[in-house]
Design a protein around this motif. Structure first.
Motif, short mmCIF file in Angstrom:
data_model
loop_
_atom_site.label_atom_id
_atom_site.label_comp_id
_atom_site.label_asym_id
_atom_site.label_seq_id
_atom_site.Cartn_x
_atom_site.Cartn_y
_atom_site.Cartn_z
N GLY A 199 1.40 8.08 -2.11
CA GLY A 199 1.15 7.80 -3.51
C GLY A 199 1.71 6.44 -3.85
N THR A 200 1.74 6.12 -5.15
CA THR A 200 2.19 4.79 -5.57
C THR A 200 3.56 4.80 -6.23
OG1 THR A 200 1.12 4.98 -7.72
CG2 THR A 200 -0.19 4.06 -5.92
N ASP A 201 3.99 5.94 -6.75
CA ASP A 201 5.23 6.07 -7.52
C ASP A 201 5.18 5.25 -8.81
OD1 ASP A 201 7.59 7.56 -7.68
OD2 ASP A 201 8.82 5.87 -7.07
N TYR A 202 3.99 5.07 -9.35
CA TYR A 202 3.85 4.42 -10.65
C TYR A 202 4.61 5.24 -11.70
CZ TYR A 202 1.57 2.57 -14.83
OH TYR A 202 1.32 2.00 -16.05
N PRO A 203 5.35 4.62 -12.64
CA PRO A 203 5.39 3.19 -12.97
C PRO A 203 6.49 2.40 -12.27
CG PRO A 203 6.51 4.42 -14.67
CD PRO A 203 6.03 5.44 -13.67
N VAL A 204 7.18 3.01 -11.30
CA VAL A 204 8.19 2.25 -10.56
C VAL A 204 7.55 1.12 -9.78
CG1 VAL A 204 9.99 2.41 -8.79
CG2 VAL A 204 9.70 4.26 -10.44
N GLU A 205 6.37 1.40 -9.20
CA GLU A 205 5.59 0.41 -8.46
C GLU A 205 4.19 0.33 -9.07
OE1 GLU A 205 6.87 -1.48 -6.23
OE2 GLU A 205 8.53 -0.43 -5.25
N PRO A 206 3.40 -0.69 -8.72
CA PRO A 206 2.05 -0.80 -9.28
C PRO A 206 1.20 0.43 -8.98
CG PRO A 206 2.69 -2.84 -8.20
CD PRO A 206 3.75 -1.84 -7.87
N VAL A 207 0.30 0.77 -9.90
CA VAL A 207 -0.48 1.99 -9.77
C VAL A 207 -1.60 1.88 -8.74
CG1 VAL A 207 -2.12 1.43 -11.62
CG2 VAL A 207 -1.59 3.84 -11.10
N ALA A 208 -2.15 0.69 -8.53
CA ALA A 208 -3.23 0.52 -7.55
C ALA A 208 -2.70 0.75 -6.14
CB ALA A 208 -3.85 -0.86 -7.67
N PRO A 209 -3.47 1.38 -5.27
CA PRO A 209 -2.98 1.72 -3.93
C PRO A 209 -3.05 0.59 -2.92
CG PRO A 209 -5.20 2.54 -4.20
CD PRO A 209 -4.80 1.95 -5.53
N PHE A 210 -3.63 -0.54 -3.27
CA PHE A 210 -3.93 -1.55 -2.25
C PHE A 210 -2.67 -2.20 -1.69
CE2 PHE A 210 -7.43 -1.53 -5.42
CZ PHE A 210 -8.29 -0.76 -4.66
N ARG A 211 -1.67 -2.38 -2.52
CA ARG A 211 -0.40 -2.92 -2.03
C ARG A 211 0.24 -1.95 -1.04
NH1 ARG A 211 5.05 -2.98 -4.35
NH2 ARG A 211 6.16 -4.91 -3.80
N GLY A 212 0.15 -0.66 -1.35
CA GLY A 212 0.69 0.35 -0.45
C GLY A 212 -0.07 0.42 0.86
N LEU A 213 -1.38 0.30 0.81
CA LEU A 213 -2.17 0.28 2.04
C LEU A 213 -1.77 -0.90 2.92
CD1 LEU A 213 -5.71 1.23 0.68
CD2 LEU A 213 -4.42 2.51 2.41
N TYR A 214 -1.62 -2.05 2.29
CA TYR A 214 -1.19 -3.24 3.04
C TYR A 214 0.17 -2.99 3.68
CZ TYR A 214 0.87 -7.85 3.80
OH TYR A 214 1.52 -8.93 4.36
N ALA A 215 1.09 -2.42 2.92
CA ALA A 215 2.43 -2.14 3.46
C ALA A 215 2.35 -1.18 4.64
CB ALA A 215 3.32 -1.56 2.37
N ALA A 216 1.52 -0.15 4.51
CA ALA A 216 1.45 0.89 5.54
C ALA A 216 0.93 0.37 6.86
CB ALA A 216 0.57 2.04 5.05
#
Length: 302
Positions: A199-216
């Protein structure tokens, strides 16, 4: 669609009343799991660790429960049929959560892992105990033994790759190299056969998943200048599965969403590029052109 999480500490009669008010049959708003906090965060030195912080040797974080009381409360809620999810960031917090699940359930859990079979949804195996799909949220610092216990107890690892891009600036200093090697350990979880739900843990982090996909898939800073234990990165298919089939499975929704297939809810987005084909840094630039919920367009880019 909203799955409502209720406070673990609330009285059982209150929790049961709220569950009746928002039943599972409502796929737009229904009661999901009960959430409690085992510890704090790495950034504030409050995540509970088995050994002191490398950069704060007199501090091991702040556990939030007495273990015996936690076990008692968890058992009561499990017996009442509630799914339970514990925020646990440090390895001590993770240990507390696993110990409570073990003491309370006798191997209640998830069944098979949808992430191991890339881009597929796995149905849970039959189990004589209630299938409550118990979860640990974040699980950022773990030991190999704890990851094995996730598998043994069939606990879902609900994680947010976004956090790595924020935390990698200071995580090594907080943990030291020996613990850091097993932090944000997505590949270890997959190798062990543990269900990953991203997940994204919004609002702690941005809601869109693309940053998380890049990180993963990179475990690399957004400016491309530093890596964080790249052996723990995932393939793009594994990461997408964790965000889709894994997360749907974690909320008992794998028959309704997580895939685009006949009979599913037809919730999906149309993107401006194929994120499985572009270079990883370009994933960060992805735009949503259209959002469809239940087969109806609810957003369209101008």
């Amino acid at each position: 669609r909203i799955t409502e999480w209720l406070p673990f500490d609330a009285p059982l009669d209150e929790l049961e009343s709220k569950r009746k008010a928002h039943p599972q049959s409502d796929n737009m708003l229904h009661t999901g799991m009960l959430k409690a906090f085992m510890d704090g965060s790495l950034g504030s030195h409050t995540a509970a660790l088995l050994e002191p912080y490398a950069d704060d040797p007199k501090n091991s974080g702040l556990p939030q429960y007495d273990q015996a009381k936690l076990n008692e409360m968890t058992k009561a809620r499990v017996l009442a049929g509630f799914q339970v999810g514990f925020h646990a960031i440090g390895d001590k917090g993770v240990q507390m959560a696993l110990d409570a699940f073990a003491a309370s359930t006798g191997h209640v859990g998830t069944g098979a892992s949808p992430v191991k079979a890339e881009r597929s949804s796995a149905a849970p195996t039959s189990n004589s105990a209630p299938n409550l799909r118990l979860r640990i949220e974040h699980a950022q610092v773990t030991t190999p033994m704890e990851i094995a216990r996730f598998k043994e107890l069939k606990v879902i690892a609900s994680m947010q790759p976004n956090h790595l891009l924020t935390d990698m600036n200071w995580a090594l200093a907080r943990l030291g190299p020996q613990r850091a090697e097993h932090s944000y350990a997505w590949a270890e979880f997959v190798k062990e056969g543990v269900t990953l739900a991203f997940g994204t843990d919004y609002p702690v982090e941005p809601v869109a998943p693309f940053r998380g996909l890049y990180a993963a898939i990179t475990r690399r800073s957004e400016n491309g200048k530093s890596d964080y234990y790249p052996e723990e990165k995932l393939t793009i298919d594994q990461a997408i599965a964790a965000y889709t089939t894994g997360s749907a499975f974690a909320e008992f929704a794998e028959k309704d969403k997580g895939l685009i297939a006949p009979g599913m809810l037809a919730d999906f987005v149309v993107l401006d590029q194929d994120i499985t084909a572009v270079a990883p840094p370009k994933i960060l630039q992805t735009k949503v052109l259209r959002t469809v919920v239940g087969g109806k367009t609810v957003y369209e880019a101008k």
